[in-house]
Scaffold this active site. Sequence first.
Site, PDB file in Angstrom:
ATOM      1  N   SER A 195       0.913  -1.416   0.076  1.00  0.00           N
ATOM      2  CA  SER A 195       0.128  -0.054   0.055  1.00  0.00           C
ATOM      3  C   SER A 195       0.957   1.253   0.098  1.00  0.00           C
ATOM      4  O   SER A 195       1.691   1.572  -0.946  1.00  0.00           O
ATOM      5  CB  SER A 195      -1.003   0.038   1.081  1.00  0.00           C
ATOM      6  OG  SER A 195      -1.826   0.936   1.127  1.00  0.00           O
ATOM      7  N   ASP A 331     -10.472  -3.712  -5.131  1.00  0.00           N
ATOM      8  CA  ASP A 331      -9.888  -2.975  -3.685  1.00  0.00           C
ATOM      9  C   ASP A 331     -10.845  -1.775  -3.712  1.00  0.00           C
ATOM     10  O   ASP A 331     -10.562  -0.776  -4.478  1.00  0.00           O
ATOM     11  CB  ASP A 331      -8.510  -2.842  -4.169  1.00  0.00           C
ATOM     12  CG  ASP A 331      -7.839  -1.973  -2.936  1.00  0.00           C
ATOM     13  OD1 ASP A 331      -8.334  -1.353  -2.208  1.00  0.00           O
ATOM     14  OD2 ASP A 331      -6.395  -1.849  -2.871  1.00  0.00           O
ATOM     15  N   HIS A 362      -8.117  -4.990  -0.377  1.00  0.00           N
ATOM     16  CA  HIS A 362      -6.986  -4.152  -0.153  1.00  0.00           C
ATOM     17  C   HIS A 362      -6.047  -4.961   0.692  1.00  0.00           C
ATOM     18  O   HIS A 362      -6.192  -5.100   1.995  1.00  0.00           O
ATOM     19  CB  HIS A 362      -7.148  -2.910   0.390  1.00  0.00           C
ATOM     20  CG  HIS A 362      -5.937  -1.828   0.565  1.00  0.00           C
ATOM     21  ND1 HIS A 362      -5.713  -1.159  -0.460  1.00  0.00           N
ATOM     22  CD2 HIS A 362      -5.494  -1.479   1.600  1.00  0.00           C
ATOM     23  CE1 HIS A 362      -4.570  -0.587  -0.293  1.00  0.00           C
ATOM     24  NE2 HIS A 362      -4.386  -0.678   1.207  1.00  0.00           N
TER      25      HIS A 362
END
Length: 404
Positions: A195, A331, A362
């Site tokens: 991320s 996501d 995610h």
Amino acid sequence: MNIPEPTVLAAIAVLLCLIFKLLNLTSQPQVPKIFSKDKNFVANLLKACPLLVQPYIPTRLWGYNGHIQTIVHSIIGRVRCPWPIGERIELKLKDGSTLTYDVYQPVYKASEDITLVIVPGICNSSESVYVRTFVHYSQCHGFRCAVLNHIGALSSVPLSSSRIFTYGYTSDLGAMVSHLNEKYSSSKLVCIGYSMGGNTVTKYLGEEDMKRPGNIIGGISICQGYDIIKGTKLLLQWQNFRRLYLYVITEAMKAIILRNRNMLLSEEVKKKYNLIEKEVVAAATLPELDDSYTRKVYNYPSLSSLYKWSSSCNYIKTINIPMIYINALDDPLVPEELLIPMREFASQRENVAYIEVSHGGHLGFYEGGTVYPNPISWLDKLLLDIVTSIDTHNQKPTNCSDCI
């Protein structure tokens, strides 16, 4: 009064339809899509990664819903998570900050000495459950792991300067890699970012003025958004509950700032950076928090200039080592609109591959079982195969005479 039987059946049918739609139970497992110009790179990738030539099968009952995958990842992380034992390294940086990273040695000595440089997601550290699971899995497969602890993320490590981490600040990673390279100079390094950590890794590897050791053989980015300016605008929308996720991230960031209030919001610091504490505390969204705190501490005149400097999409063209990018279409934090440029970019570049998975949420990517997923995620297994692929790719013959 008795309810007519057709009405009951209709109500049950509607309820079942809603459940099926919510859990996305009609979806089928899909083979991941790979975008790349480099046919040899992809061929090598597919040879080392059998997971990429077969469908990814999420946990049957809830794994086809990106929201549930994301929420389970955020709250639970991984099932039966181990707690690997490592060595914590502490570095004093030039600006007075205290940076820590944890090193975990492999369980056995592999044929190749490879160190995985792991950069967690926003507000995360070596103590985050998904990081610990991957570290333990990697150790058991002969890899050394080094995990960056974002400054301010660990409550057990007090701040020694008036800043915490932010999206585009790569000097912390640079200091860690330089120190790590001194300790293990013969080891090959592969940088892996989750991320926000994926944004950091990509930016670090693409910055032209950043001094990097020559033994970094590749990088992997998972579930990043690439363009923070566009991504923030999308997160401010309520569509697909993105605004709710933004609120949770904002509160996590504010919690770190307020936990270190004495250092970050002291009278001296507020005067130095022109900080207004009420604005920081009252910030309801990440842009508001960044405008009232982050951009001032990092000396940027506007929020757009901070986000432009921070976005990895502005640095990917100068990366000259193999790179793999991974995203899931469901996501909720990274809408498909942000992924289209990556498809186009990877389709035009050598030594680059963009892997797009239909499901996974995610950072979830749970697989197996009906309700209870496997302890090791699909992503954990894929990452180690990709590392092997990158290492093999870097050992390929450079000319025809090498093939004889």
